[in-house]
Motif scaffolding. Structure first.
Motif, mmCIF file in Angstrom:
data_model
loop_
_atom_site.group_PDB
_atom_site.id
_atom_site.type_symbol
_atom_site.label_atom_id
_atom_site.label_comp_id
_atom_site.label_asym_id
_atom_site.label_seq_id
_atom_site.Cartn_x
_atom_site.Cartn_y
_atom_site.Cartn_z
ATOM 1 N N PRO A 1 -8.422 2.189 -5.745
ATOM 2 C CA PRO A 1 -7.373 1.815 -4.788
ATOM 3 C C PRO A 1 -7.525 2.605 -3.503
ATOM 4 O O PRO A 1 -8.139 3.680 -3.477
ATOM 5 C CB PRO A 1 -6.086 2.177 -5.531
ATOM 6 C CG PRO A 1 -6.485 3.255 -6.475
ATOM 7 C CD PRO A 1 -7.890 2.931 -6.894
ATOM 8 N N ASN A 2 -6.943 2.062 -2.439
ATOM 9 C CA ASN A 2 -7.056 2.763 -1.156
ATOM 10 C C ASN A 2 -6.079 3.922 -1.050
ATOM 11 O O ASN A 2 -6.112 4.682 -0.093
ATOM 12 C CB ASN A 2 -6.845 1.794 0.008
ATOM 13 C CG ASN A 2 -5.489 1.094 -0.066
ATOM 14 O OD1 ASN A 2 -4.716 1.318 -0.997
ATOM 15 N ND2 ASN A 2 -5.218 0.236 0.905
ATOM 16 N N GLY B 1 -6.991 9.128 -0.736
ATOM 17 C CA GLY B 1 -7.242 7.888 -0.017
ATOM 18 C C GLY B 1 -6.485 7.851 1.296
ATOM 19 O O GLY B 1 -5.754 8.776 1.643
ATOM 20 N N ASN B 2 -6.656 6.759 2.012
ATOM 21 C CA ASN B 2 -6.047 6.638 3.324
ATOM 22 C C ASN B 2 -4.846 5.701 3.330
ATOM 23 O O ASN B 2 -3.760 6.051 3.783
ATOM 24 C CB ASN B 2 -7.090 6.163 4.344
ATOM 25 C CG ASN B 2 -8.212 7.169 4.514
ATOM 26 O OD1 ASN B 2 -7.967 8.368 4.580
ATOM 27 N ND2 ASN B 2 -9.445 6.682 4.567
ATOM 28 N N GLY B 3 -5.052 4.489 2.817
ATOM 29 C CA GLY B 3 -3.962 3.525 2.868
ATOM 30 C C GLY B 3 -3.686 3.091 4.293
ATOM 31 O O GLY B 3 -4.456 3.372 5.220
ATOM 32 N N PRO B 4 -2.588 2.408 4.529
ATOM 33 C CA PRO B 4 -2.262 1.968 5.884
ATOM 34 C C PRO B 4 -1.847 3.136 6.765
ATOM 35 O O PRO B 4 -1.510 4.219 6.265
ATOM 36 C CB PRO B 4 -1.092 0.999 5.653
ATOM 37 C CG PRO B 4 -0.444 1.512 4.420
ATOM 38 C CD PRO B 4 -1.556 2.015 3.549
ATOM 39 N N PHE C 1 4.522 5.571 3.865
ATOM 40 C CA PHE C 1 5.127 4.498 4.650
ATOM 41 C C PHE C 1 4.087 3.779 5.507
ATOM 42 O O PHE C 1 3.092 4.369 5.929
ATOM 43 C CB PHE C 1 6.210 5.065 5.584
ATOM 44 C CG PHE C 1 7.553 5.214 4.936
ATOM 45 C CD1 PHE C 1 8.552 4.280 5.152
ATOM 46 C CD2 PHE C 1 7.816 6.288 4.103
ATOM 47 C CE1 PHE C 1 9.785 4.406 4.557
ATOM 48 C CE2 PHE C 1 9.049 6.430 3.503
ATOM 49 C CZ PHE C 1 10.039 5.480 3.733
ATOM 50 N N HIS C 2 4.324 2.482 5.731
ATOM 51 C CA HIS C 2 3.656 1.770 6.821
ATOM 52 C C HIS C 2 4.201 2.298 8.139
ATOM 53 O O HIS C 2 5.367 2.658 8.241
ATOM 54 C CB HIS C 2 3.963 0.270 6.759
ATOM 55 C CG HIS C 2 3.258 -0.464 5.664
ATOM 56 N ND1 HIS C 2 1.958 -0.898 5.782
ATOM 57 C CD2 HIS C 2 3.684 -0.865 4.449
ATOM 58 C CE1 HIS C 2 1.615 -1.541 4.683
ATOM 59 N NE2 HIS C 2 2.636 -1.536 3.842
ATOM 60 N N MET D 1 4.170 2.990 -0.853
ATOM 61 C CA MET D 1 3.957 3.422 -2.228
ATOM 62 C C MET D 1 4.721 4.717 -2.464
ATOM 63 O O MET D 1 4.952 5.499 -1.539
ATOM 64 C CB MET D 1 2.476 3.621 -2.524
ATOM 65 C CG MET D 1 2.160 3.910 -3.983
ATOM 66 S SD MET D 1 0.375 3.901 -4.315
ATOM 67 C CE MET D 1 0.016 2.145 -4.089
ATOM 68 N N SER D 2 5.115 4.939 -3.732
ATOM 69 C CA SER D 2 5.906 6.116 -4.085
ATOM 70 C C SER D 2 5.301 6.839 -5.266
ATOM 71 O O SER D 2 4.675 6.225 -6.140
ATOM 72 C CB SER D 2 7.350 5.704 -4.410
ATOM 73 O OG SER D 2 8.087 6.796 -4.952
#
Length: 315
Positions: free
Chosen positions: A154-155, A181-184, A242-243, A251-252
């Motif tokens: 997953p990112n 990871g990075n995510g948004p 958060f975005h 995600m939490s």
């Protein structure tokens, strides 16, 4: 023929029922106004084979509540755990894993998670009649994502390894959060509690509360320190991604519950020792009066139940 004297002024069955409800305190209105279920929104990410912690706290009267967990996915709602009855392999209540009782805590563990357990989980109160209506009234349940062994990485991973912390007033508490990871694009924030009433604790890109500092031992470390805590710091803390645009939760983490025990200061201990002896008889008198009042209420309720049964038989 005139009615027997002992029935001339007897109250109606409806009056007896109304009095019974008032004395027993089982008004639906009062229960509804005090009842609230708190659970994190998610989504939470867990790998196959790991253990998942689903948190649920009830605010209000929960001693006699019949609580259960229900999973909703593409199929029909499925009962995951019932706190009153049933056998649910691989699922255990969190209260059995702690040293202290957690009143009104209905959190559960799901062991050895599989892909089939992805979905949205609802912590609901069930009376056999309005289970589905109560499930629709909550804040959407807790969304769970499951990473399979053959899936791509997953990112973003949010890891909160501490499930329960016990501390005393004045301590400094370390809340651990690792984000892989990075995510948004968007900030990492800490909150206490869930839902609209949750309290913002720390924002790594904004304003934060006093006495809270970031650790940042590495680029993936988003742990914080709570310094000089008091009993007001007790609660469940969530590390959340958060975005940035739109500004919404992505995600939490699974949350860390903090329980704070008050410590007696020397001045408080002196006050306790120097309390006059005359206060002891007063406390004993209040205890006796409380027992008497409860006994009278029990006798009154029993009499009302017998009278109501007699009314129904005569009807």
């Amino acid at each position: 023929m005139p009615s027997p004297p002992h029935l001339a002024h007897s109250p109606s069955c409806s009056q007896l029922l109304a009095l019974f409800l008032v004395l027993s305190g089982t008004s639906e209105f009062s229960n509804g106004s005090e009842w609230q279920v708190l659970q994190p929104e998610g989504p939470m990410l867990v790998a196959e084979g790991e253990r998942l912690l689903l948190r649920c706290t009830v605010i209000g009267s929960c001693i006699d509540a019949t609580m259960k967990w229900v999973k909703v996915s593409n199929q029909e709602p499925q009962e995951i755990y019932n706190f009153k009855h049933g056998f649910f392999p691989g699922v255990m209540p969190m209260i059995r894993w702690t040293q202290e009782p957690l009143n009104c805590d209905y959190s559960i563990y799901i062991h050895n998670v599989t892909r089939k357990q992805a979905g949205t989980y609802h912590c609901v109160r069930s009376d056999g009649l309005n289970e589905h209506s109560e499930m629709q009234q909550d804040e959407g349940g807790t969304s769970v994502l499951v990473k399979g062994a053959g899936d791509l990485e997953p990112n973003l991973w949010i890891i909160q390894p501490q499930e329960l912390l016990l501390a005393t007033t004045g301590d400094t508490v370390f809340l651990n959060c690792t984000v892989l990871g990075n995510g948004p694009s968007g900030p990492i924030r800490w909150f206490r509690g869930t839902g609209l009433s949750r309290e913002a604790i720390y924002n790594f890109e904004g304003i934060s509360q006093p006495n809270v500092t970031a650790v940042r031992a590495s680029n993936s470390d988003f742990s914080i320190l709570l310094q000089g805590i008091s009993t007001e710091y007790a609660g469940t803390y969530y590390c959340v991604k958060f975005h940035r645009k739109p500004n919404k939760q992505y995600m939490s983490g699974q949350g860390t519950m903090l329980r704070v025990k008050a410590t007696l200061t020397p001045s408080n201990e002196t006050e306790v020792i120097n309390q006059p002896v005359a206060s002891t008889p007063m406390s004993s008198l209040l205890s006796v009066l409380t027992i008497v009042v409860l006994g009278l209420k029990t006798v009154t309720l029993t009499a009302l139940l017998l009278a109501r049964a007699a009314c129904w038989r005569s009807a």
